[in-house]
Design an enzyme around this catalytic site. Structure first.
Site, short mmCIF file in Angstrom:
data_model
loop_
_atom_site.label_atom_id
_atom_site.label_comp_id
_atom_site.label_asym_id
_atom_site.label_seq_id
_atom_site.Cartn_x
_atom_site.Cartn_y
_atom_site.Cartn_z
N GLY A 65 0.62 -1.50 -0.10
CA GLY A 65 -0.15 -0.08 -0.25
C GLY A 65 1.27 1.24 -0.24
O GLY A 65 2.36 0.91 -0.12
N SER A 66 0.13 2.19 0.40
CA SER A 66 0.92 4.24 -0.22
C SER A 66 1.61 4.44 1.57
O SER A 66 0.97 3.73 2.43
CB SER A 66 -0.61 4.57 -0.31
OG SER A 66 -1.57 4.35 1.16
N THR A 67 1.92 5.66 1.04
CA THR A 67 2.82 5.45 2.30
C THR A 67 1.78 6.13 3.40
O THR A 67 1.80 6.41 5.12
CB THR A 67 3.43 6.80 2.08
OG1 THR A 67 2.95 7.81 1.30
CG2 THR A 67 4.75 6.42 1.10
#
Length: 139
Positions: A65-67
């Site tokens: 996933g994303s930050t």
């Protein structure tokens, strides 16, 4: 009966904690996999869907996933529903940043196949070790 194991890894975030293991072979995104207010795994069909991270040593291979997941991990800890520490097969920047800002002891390069949910872990992240007491020995 299973024997206690000392697993050597690499220190990512220093610290020492102990607690029961919550293990998954699925990657985790703290943004979308975990409810930051309750600490429960909410991702449908995730291997540990319905489990709670609170007070556990979270053992998983890697993140996905994303930050934004870094901030969600911080929220879990800030809300008092996060894990006590993290054991990974492969640390990735998303979880590392979250562990640093949350002050969560973290190690990687651990053979997570040697740990099962319910085992007790003495995590000495400063030394990069996880001493695992199998659930069967604790009964």
């Amino acid at each position: 009966m299973s024997q206690e194991k000392l697993l050597q890894g690499r220190c990512i975030v220093e610290g020492q904690v102990e607690g029961e293991a919550l293990v998954t072979n699925d990657a985790i995104s703290f943004m979308g996999t975990i409810d930051p207010k309750t600490g429960y795994v909410i991702e449908r069909k995730h291997e540990i869907e319905g489990a709670c991270l609170k007070g556990k040593i979270l053992v998983f291979p890697m993140s996905k996933g994303s930050t934004g997941g870094s901030y969600m991990l911080y929220d879990l800890v800030k809300n008092g529903v996060g894990p006590l520490g993290i054991v990974n097969r492969e640390a990735e920047s998303i979880v590392v940043i979250g562990a640093i800002v949350s002050g969560l002891p973290m190690v990687d390069r651990i053979d997570i196949s040697q740990i099962q949910t319910g085992d007790y872990i003495y995590l000495n992240a400063t030394e990069g070790t996880a001493r695992v007491v199998p659930k069967a020995m604790r009964a």
